[in-house]
Design a protein around this motif. Structure first.
Motif, mmCIF file in Angstrom:
data_model
loop_
_atom_site.group_PDB
_atom_site.id
_atom_site.type_symbol
_atom_site.label_atom_id
_atom_site.label_comp_id
_atom_site.label_asym_id
_atom_site.label_seq_id
_atom_site.Cartn_x
_atom_site.Cartn_y
_atom_site.Cartn_z
ATOM 1 N N ASP A 172 0.839 -1.201 0.000
ATOM 2 C CA ASP A 172 0.000 0.000 0.000
ATOM 3 C C ASP A 172 0.877 1.256 0.000
ATOM 4 O O ASP A 172 0.580 2.240 -0.684
ATOM 5 C CB ASP A 172 -0.896 -0.041 1.248
ATOM 6 N N ARG A 173 1.960 1.187 0.743
ATOM 7 C CA ARG A 173 2.893 2.330 0.825
ATOM 8 C C ARG A 173 3.535 2.581 -0.551
ATOM 9 O O ARG A 173 3.618 3.714 -1.019
ATOM 10 C CB ARG A 173 3.971 2.000 1.872
ATOM 11 N N VAL A 174 3.975 1.492 -1.193
ATOM 12 C CA VAL A 174 4.619 1.633 -2.506
ATOM 13 C C VAL A 174 3.597 2.156 -3.523
ATOM 14 O O VAL A 174 3.904 3.020 -4.352
ATOM 15 C CB VAL A 174 5.248 0.290 -2.960
ATOM 16 N N ALA A 213 -8.231 -3.575 -8.933
ATOM 17 C CA ALA A 213 -8.917 -4.424 -7.962
ATOM 18 C C ALA A 213 -10.025 -5.066 -8.787
ATOM 19 O O ALA A 213 -11.016 -4.430 -9.120
ATOM 20 C CB ALA A 213 -9.480 -3.575 -6.833
ATOM 21 N N THR A 214 -9.837 -6.314 -9.171
ATOM 22 C CA THR A 214 -10.657 -6.920 -10.220
ATOM 23 C C THR A 214 -12.094 -7.219 -9.765
ATOM 24 O O THR A 214 -12.362 -7.385 -8.569
ATOM 25 C CB THR A 214 -10.034 -8.251 -10.698
ATOM 26 N N THR A 215 -12.963 -7.299 -10.754
ATOM 27 C CA THR A 215 -14.363 -7.662 -10.488
ATOM 28 C C THR A 215 -14.420 -9.043 -9.829
ATOM 29 O O THR A 215 -15.264 -9.293 -8.966
ATOM 30 C CB THR A 215 -15.155 -7.696 -11.818
ATOM 31 N N ALA A 216 -13.517 -9.938 -10.247
ATOM 32 C CA ALA A 216 -13.526 -11.297 -9.668
ATOM 33 C C ALA A 216 -13.259 -11.241 -8.162
ATOM 34 O O ALA A 216 -13.833 -12.018 -7.398
ATOM 35 C CB ALA A 216 -12.494 -12.175 -10.371
ATOM 36 N N LEU A 217 -12.406 -10.303 -7.733
ATOM 37 C CA LEU A 217 -12.151 -10.146 -6.291
ATOM 38 C C LEU A 217 -13.408 -9.691 -5.575
ATOM 39 O O LEU A 217 -13.729 -10.174 -4.484
ATOM 40 C CB LEU A 217 -11.043 -9.111 -6.078
ATOM 41 N N ALA A 228 -8.226 -5.191 -1.802
ATOM 42 C CA ALA A 228 -7.189 -5.125 -2.842
ATOM 43 C C ALA A 228 -6.672 -3.694 -2.987
ATOM 44 O O ALA A 228 -5.467 -3.469 -3.180
ATOM 45 C CB ALA A 228 -7.752 -5.620 -4.169
ATOM 46 N N LEU A 229 -7.586 -2.724 -2.868
ATOM 47 C CA LEU A 229 -7.175 -1.318 -2.981
ATOM 48 C C LEU A 229 -6.292 -0.897 -1.813
ATOM 49 O O LEU A 229 -5.643 0.140 -1.864
ATOM 50 C CB LEU A 229 -8.410 -0.410 -3.064
ATOM 51 N N GLN A 230 -6.279 -1.715 -0.749
ATOM 52 C CA GLN A 230 -5.406 -1.422 0.392
ATOM 53 C C GLN A 230 -4.213 -2.374 0.436
ATOM 54 O O GLN A 230 -3.493 -2.436 1.424
ATOM 55 C CB GLN A 230 -6.211 -1.523 1.693
ATOM 56 N N ALA A 231 -4.043 -3.127 -0.643
ATOM 57 C CA ALA A 231 -2.911 -4.071 -0.694
ATOM 58 C C ALA A 231 -2.137 -3.890 -1.999
ATOM 59 O O ALA A 231 -1.480 -4.810 -2.462
ATOM 60 C CB ALA A 231 -3.428 -5.505 -0.566
ATOM 61 N N GLY A 284 -11.057 6.125 2.678
ATOM 62 C CA GLY A 284 -10.350 7.405 2.578
ATOM 63 C C GLY A 284 -9.711 7.655 1.231
ATOM 64 O O GLY A 284 -8.713 8.367 1.132
ATOM 65 N N ARG A 285 -10.285 7.068 0.190
ATOM 66 C CA ARG A 285 -9.708 7.276 -1.149
ATOM 67 C C ARG A 285 -10.762 7.910 -2.055
ATOM 68 O O ARG A 285 -11.961 7.797 -1.808
ATOM 69 C CB ARG A 285 -9.240 5.943 -1.750
ATOM 70 N N THR A 286 -10.291 8.543 -3.123
ATOM 71 C CA THR A 286 -11.227 9.176 -4.060
ATOM 72 C C THR A 286 -10.939 8.690 -5.474
ATOM 73 O O THR A 286 -9.871 8.164 -5.761
ATOM 74 C CB THR A 286 -11.077 10.712 -4.041
ATOM 75 N N MET A 287 -11.906 8.952 -6.353
ATOM 76 C CA MET A 287 -11.729 8.571 -7.760
ATOM 77 C C MET A 287 -10.980 9.669 -8.481
ATOM 78 O O MET A 287 -11.153 10.840 -8.160
ATOM 79 C CB MET A 287 -13.086 8.489 -8.437
#
Ligand code: SAM
Ligand code: SF4
Length: 358
Positions: free
Chosen positions: A47-49, A275-279, A290-293, A338-341
């Motif tokens: 997430d940091r990277v 972050a795939t639909t399958a996830l 996934a968005l946090q990994a 805490g994320r935006t598009m």
């Protein structure tokens, strides 16, 4: 080895990977096999990277699944030619353009045109579609229509296509041969090299949880992504479809897919990773986790409702509803972490290992 020393080794490896150290095959295998307690540490590093290399905003790509006809017989996929219970459709050129215009209206700047391998859409037809979309909407175009001749790829690019997604699916030649009868792994890789060479932003990726897959094979998947210098990485869980030969092979392991995704971020740094639909299908929190990994892209499905359920790759696919509903739903989800598009094209940033993005 005493637990504390073992822990220190793992933390050290994750820290080095976070700092940009090149990971060898053995390192990758180790990371994929870490005890569950270390997962939060691995995900936080990825997430940091992601934050440093591609920023905090989430890029959107709108998908149109324009044909569910397929001439292949992949064992895992509900669109396979032999699935006679599937009601097939092809969207007309005008329907595709109208859908692209809807995507444009929502502010999403890129469209992904996806289908089975369907030669009905000849080089000429695809080129005409690309030209019309460019002219009538100015959207950035990604194609995901499978293996085609080099000449086709050249023509698509000249017509104005910018990106191409072609997952290598698995790095194991044996598994690939079994899962994709009549297909050749080397040819798939050659297609990917050609696309990259032609200057497409090129996406590859794999499925996680395939029968017979091992951490070693997953490590090779990650090395393929790295060696190809792919710009986009589609990493998603395999989900069994009841109408395929792999019916009943349950895969509920969200964790391993997230690990592969996190290691992909550490290894490839500035790539775009959806972050795939399958996830999202495998687990209600799969997309957000996934968005946090390490993931930084979401690809909402804008296929018209009359067709959407017939693009039946695997059961239970998410993103049902009209375009604006999907977008506001995603917006609410992203706010919870805490994320935006970001309504921007979102090319892969210029190579910038170890540094802050520019
Ligand atoms: N026909 C093109 C191709 O195969 O590259 C594009 C369409 S295909 C449906 C898109 C992706 O769906 C494939 O790359 C594959 O990874 C994924 N897929 C197919 N069946 C799946 C399944 N049962 N579970 C998860 N993903 C699947
Ligand atoms: Fe066809 Fe692609 Fe599905 Fe294989 S994965 S059956 S090529 S749509």
């Amino acid at each position: 080895m005493p637990i504390s020393k073992y822990s220190a080794n793992i933390q050290n490896l994750i820290d080095k990977a976070k700092g940009g150290k090149d990971l060898h095959r053995e390192d990758i295998i180790k990371l994929l096999k870490i005890p569950a307690d270390f997962s939060p540490y691995l995900f936080a590093a990825a997430d940091r990277v992601r934050h440093e290399q591609v920023g905090d905003e989430i890029y959107l790509r709108g998908i149109i699944e324009f044909s569910n006809y397929c001439e292949r017989n992949c064992l895992y996929c509900g669109l396979r030619k032999s699935n006679s219970s599937l009601s097939r459709y092809r969207m007309s050129e005008d329907e595709i353009i109208a859908t692209a215009k809807k995507i444009k209206q929502t502010g999403v700047p890129t469209v992904v045109l996806q289908s089975g391998e369907d030669s009905f859409y000849s080089q000429d037809i695809v080129c005409r579609l690309i030209e019309r979309i460019r002219k009538e909407t100015d959207l950035i175009i990604t194609l995901s229509i499978g293996e085609r001749a080099l000449n086709d790829y050249k023509a698509f690019q000249q017509a104005g296509a910018n990106r191409y997604l072609l997952k290598h699916e698995t790095a194991s030649r044996e598994l690939y041969k079994y899962l994709r009868p009549g297909s050749d792994w080397e040819n798939r890789l050659q297609c990917l090299r050609s696309l990259k060479h032609l200057g497409f932003e090129t996406g590859t990726g794999n499925m996680v949880g395939l029968p017979g897959q091992t951490p070693e094979i997953l490590a090779d998947d990650l090395l393929v992504m790295k060696l190809l210098d792919a710009d986009m990485l589609g990493i998603g869980p395999f989900i069994a479809h009841p109408g395929t030969p792999l019916a009943g092979l349950e895969n509920d392991d969200l964790e391993i897919t997230l690990r592969v995704l996190a290691v992909a971020r550490l290894l490839t740094r500035n790539t775009n990773i959806p972050a795939t639909t399958a996830l999202a299908t495998l687990h209600p929190q799969g997309r957000l986790q996934a968005l946090q990994a390490g993931a930084n892209v979401v690809m909402p499905d804008f296929t018209p409702e009359i067709y959407k359920s017939r693009y039946d790759i695997y059961p239970g696919r998410k993103d049902v509803g009209e375009a604006s509903e999907i977008i506001s739903h995603l917006e609410r989800d992203f706010q919870t972490i805490g994320r935006t598009m970001l309504y921007s094209v979102g090319n892969r940033p210029i190579e910038n290992y170890n540094g802050i993005r520019h």
